[in-house]
Write a protein that holds these residues in place. Structure first.
Motif, short mmCIF file in Angstrom:
data_model
loop_
_atom_site.label_atom_id
_atom_site.label_comp_id
_atom_site.label_asym_id
_atom_site.label_seq_id
_atom_site.Cartn_x
_atom_site.Cartn_y
_atom_site.Cartn_z
N ILE A 1 -1.28 2.75 7.34
CA ILE A 1 -2.06 3.30 6.23
C ILE A 1 -2.25 4.80 6.45
CG2 ILE A 1 -4.32 3.27 5.12
CD1 ILE A 1 -4.43 0.29 5.62
N GLY A 2 -2.08 5.55 5.39
CA GLY A 2 -2.19 7.00 5.47
C GLY A 2 -0.87 7.70 5.67
N GLN A 3 0.18 6.93 5.95
CA GLN A 3 1.50 7.52 6.16
C GLN A 3 2.06 8.06 4.85
OE1 GLN A 3 4.01 4.78 8.22
NE2 GLN A 3 5.69 6.23 8.51
N ASN A 4 2.71 9.22 4.93
CA ASN A 4 3.25 9.86 3.73
C ASN A 4 4.64 9.32 3.39
OD1 ASN A 4 1.02 11.57 3.32
ND2 ASN A 4 1.79 13.02 4.84
N ALA A 5 4.97 9.41 2.12
CA ALA A 5 6.29 8.95 1.64
C ALA A 5 6.74 9.87 0.51
CB ALA A 5 6.20 7.51 1.15
N LYS A 6 8.05 9.97 0.35
CA LYS A 6 8.63 10.72 -0.76
C LYS A 6 9.15 9.71 -1.79
CE LYS A 6 9.86 14.97 1.69
NZ LYS A 6 8.84 15.77 0.98
N VAL A 7 8.71 9.88 -3.02
CA VAL A 7 9.03 8.92 -4.07
C VAL A 7 9.96 9.57 -5.10
CG1 VAL A 7 8.10 7.40 -5.85
CG2 VAL A 7 6.79 7.81 -3.75
N ILE B 1 8.06 13.11 -5.74
CA ILE B 1 6.61 13.25 -5.62
C ILE B 1 6.18 12.71 -4.26
CG2 ILE B 1 4.38 12.44 -6.50
CD1 ILE B 1 5.48 12.50 -9.27
N ASN B 2 5.24 13.39 -3.63
CA ASN B 2 4.68 12.92 -2.37
C ASN B 2 3.61 11.87 -2.65
OD1 ASN B 2 6.22 14.66 -0.74
ND2 ASN B 2 4.80 16.34 -1.13
N ALA B 3 3.66 10.78 -1.90
CA ALA B 3 2.68 9.70 -2.05
C ALA B 3 2.11 9.34 -0.68
CB ALA B 3 3.34 8.48 -2.70
N ARG B 4 1.14 8.46 -0.69
CA ARG B 4 0.48 8.05 0.55
C ARG B 4 0.29 6.55 0.56
NH1 ARG B 4 -4.70 7.00 2.07
NH2 ARG B 4 -5.39 7.34 -0.07
N ILE B 5 0.60 5.91 1.70
CA ILE B 5 0.38 4.47 1.84
C ILE B 5 -1.11 4.20 1.93
CG2 ILE B 5 0.77 2.44 3.29
CD1 ILE B 5 3.42 3.69 4.14
N SER B 6 -1.63 3.40 0.99
CA SER B 6 -3.08 3.16 0.92
C SER B 6 -3.47 1.72 1.27
CB SER B 6 -3.59 3.49 -0.48
OG SER B 6 -2.93 2.70 -1.46
N PHE B 7 -2.49 0.81 1.27
CA PHE B 7 -2.85 -0.60 1.49
C PHE B 7 -1.66 -1.36 2.04
CE2 PHE B 7 -3.04 -5.00 -0.22
CZ PHE B 7 -4.20 -5.42 0.39
N ILE B 8 -1.91 -2.18 3.04
CA ILE B 8 -0.92 -3.11 3.59
C ILE B 8 -1.55 -4.50 3.56
CG2 ILE B 8 0.49 -3.75 5.59
CD1 ILE B 8 0.38 -0.83 6.48
N ASN B 9 -1.00 -5.37 2.74
CA ASN B 9 -1.58 -6.71 2.58
C ASN B 9 -1.53 -7.47 3.91
OD1 ASN B 9 -2.47 -9.20 1.68
ND2 ASN B 9 -1.23 -9.14 -0.18
N PRO B 10 -2.67 -7.98 4.37
CA PRO B 10 -2.67 -8.74 5.63
C PRO B 10 -2.05 -10.13 5.50
CG PRO B 10 -4.85 -8.77 4.65
CD PRO B 10 -4.03 -7.85 3.80
N GLU B 11 -1.77 -10.56 4.25
CA GLU B 11 -1.25 -11.91 4.02
C GLU B 11 0.20 -11.85 3.55
OE1 GLU B 11 -2.31 -15.94 1.40
OE2 GLU B 11 -3.45 -14.09 1.13
N ILE C 1 11.93 4.55 -5.83
CA ILE C 1 12.45 4.41 -4.47
C ILE C 1 11.56 5.25 -3.57
CG2 ILE C 1 14.39 4.77 -2.89
CD1 ILE C 1 16.25 4.51 -5.32
N ALA C 2 10.89 4.61 -2.64
CA ALA C 2 10.00 5.31 -1.71
C ALA C 2 10.69 5.43 -0.35
CB ALA C 2 8.68 4.56 -1.58
N GLN D 1 13.37 5.00 6.09
CA GLN D 1 13.50 3.70 5.44
C GLN D 1 13.22 3.84 3.95
OE1 GLN D 1 10.76 1.91 8.57
NE2 GLN D 1 12.01 0.15 8.04
N SER D 2 14.00 3.16 3.15
CA SER D 2 13.84 3.22 1.69
C SER D 2 13.37 1.87 1.16
CB SER D 2 15.17 3.61 1.02
OG SER D 2 15.56 4.91 1.41
N TYR D 3 12.41 1.91 0.25
CA TYR D 3 11.86 0.71 -0.36
C TYR D 3 11.86 0.88 -1.88
CZ TYR D 3 10.02 0.32 4.39
OH TYR D 3 9.89 0.27 5.75
N THR D 4 12.33 -0.12 -2.57
CA THR D 4 12.27 -0.09 -4.03
C THR D 4 10.95 -0.69 -4.50
OG1 THR D 4 13.39 -2.24 -4.18
CG2 THR D 4 14.77 -0.26 -4.27
N GLY D 5 10.41 -0.14 -5.57
CA GLY D 5 9.13 -0.64 -6.06
C GLY D 5 8.95 -0.33 -7.54
#
Length: 404
Positions: free
Chosen positions: A261-267, A277-287, A315-316, A101-105
């Motif tokens: 949280i903790g899942q890896n992504a390629k950016v 660059i390799n990144a890591r998911i650190s936060f998922i907003n509960p709201e 693009i992640a 899955q690709s996400y723009t940010g």
């Protein structure tokens, strides 16, 4: 003669009766034929009239249509209509594969890496040594000069106590205690040991004090201005550590179920498409954002040599290995405001709408989370043609009246 007349009258009456009965039957059949037709508008299919005329909305000529006796969420199509609408079906089954899955940010400053340089005492800012956002401050560089009477008094106490150390008896002993107390107060105000030691050799205590940065960083905000009075604890400058950045993106709630949280992504980066660059998911907003109905996802991105800049578009790509599920082409799903549904072939030429729950989307495919019988033939092309024909004939949405 009278007998012949009677016979003639009876024959005439019988003929009239037969003619009237036949006419009634013809009128009835015509009435039935009329009832099998209705008139509608191609632009406003909700309009239905029992006689020809013009659309009361757009004033176009109404089109005759045959009444469809199929169920509310069904429609029957001819072989020619199926061919013209490019309608094809296929039985679907669960597949197992890696889903990407690709996400723009956008890259932003890591708020957890921001330090604030604050005033340690009340006073007036005499000078700021840095006045531009984006400037880099090294540790131990001078940041601001403060005029403070409280610090001046503490300096004078330290100077006086130091001069009294050489006095005999109790004066000397008390001076040592006063000296240590005054030093602790000056350390509390943020003076360095070197600055405190320099007071011993001064001829006159100065109310002006230069304060130095206790850490390195890039200026992200300048709060105070020269000449302004500040209270103890007020912020002066904010420093950001850009060695680590945040990548923030917003995703559909249904997609977030597959993210943890903790899942890896390629950016990758719009400005530098060849760099990954390799990144890591650190936060998922509960709201959920009430305006966009999207969910904020945040990733930590390392920034070696400060190559990356806040504000860069990214693009992640998040990969889920061995994902199992039902996937059909995205065009096969009709998305309405309150529901999503697909068309399935109930029998030859008869199609039925079926409400479904969708999941993630990838590579032109969408996940169907609802259970579908393995014998069902799902319309994978031409779903929108069926939908348009349904609305044209019945003047309503296929899901109208259904429980969502």
């Amino acid at each position: 003669m009278n007998w012949i007349k009677k016979i003639s009258i009876l024959f005439i009456l019988f003929t009239v009766f037969i003619a009237c009965n036949t006419k009634n039957k013809e009128d009835h059949s015509v009435h039935k034929a009329k009832k099998s037709l209705y008139y509608t508008c191609s632009m406003d299919p909700q309009v239905k009239e029992d006689k020809p005329g013009k659309c009361p909305i757009c004033h176009m000529e109404l089109t005759p249509m045959k009444n469809d006796d199929s169920a509310v969420n069904e429609i029957a199509l001819s072989a020619q209509q199926i061919k013209l609408g490019n309608i094809t079906t296929q039985t679907i089954e669960e597949t197992q594969s890696s889903i990407e899955q690709s996400y723009t940010g956008v890259l932003t400053i890591n708020q957890e890496k921001i330090k604030t340089i604050s005033a340690r005492a009340m006073g007036r800012i005499e000078k700021l040594y840095f006045k531009t956002i984006g400037d880099y401050i090294n540790k131990n560089e001078p940041v601001y000069q403060l005029y403070s009477e409280d610090i001046a008094i503490a300096k004078q106490d330290y100077f006086t106590a130091y001069k009294q150390l050489s006095m005999p008896g109790d004066f000397g002993k008390n001076a040592l205690s006063m000296l240590n107390a005054a030093k602790q107060k000056l350390l509390f105000f943020g003076l360095t040991n070197k600055q405190i030691e320099s007071i011993k050799t001064t001829n006159q205590v100065s109310p002006y004090t230069i304060f130095y940065s206790t850490y390195s960083g890039t200026i992200s905000e300048i709060i105070a201005t020269e000449g302004s009075y500040i209270m103890e604890g007020s912020g002066i400058i904010k420093l950001a550590d850009l060695n680590s950045l945040w990548l923030e993106t917003q995703v559909n709630v249904s997609y977030s179920k597959s993210i943890s949280i903790g899942q890896n992504a390629k950016v990758t980066f719009v400005d530098f498409p060849e760099k990954t660059i390799n990144a890591r998911i650190s936060f998922i907003n509960p709201e959920i954002n009430p305006d966009t109905r999207l969910l904020l996802i945040r990733m930590e991105v390392p920034n070696q040599n400060l190559f990356l800049k806040p504000g860069m578009q990214t693009i992640a790509k998040v990969t889920q290995p061995n994902k199992k599920g039902l996937f059909i082409p995205t065009d096969a799903v009709i998305r309405e405001e309150k529901a999503s549904y697909i068309w399935v072939e109930k029998s030859q030429g008869l199609f039925e709408s079926l409400m479904v729950e969708t999941g993630m989307e990838t590579n032109g495919m969408v996940e169907i989370k609802s259970e579908i019988e393995s014998t069902k033939k799902v319309v994978i092309t031409g779903a929108y043609s069926i939908n348009s024909e349904y609305k044209f004939r019945k003047g309503a949405d296929p899901m109208e009246g259904m429980d969502m």
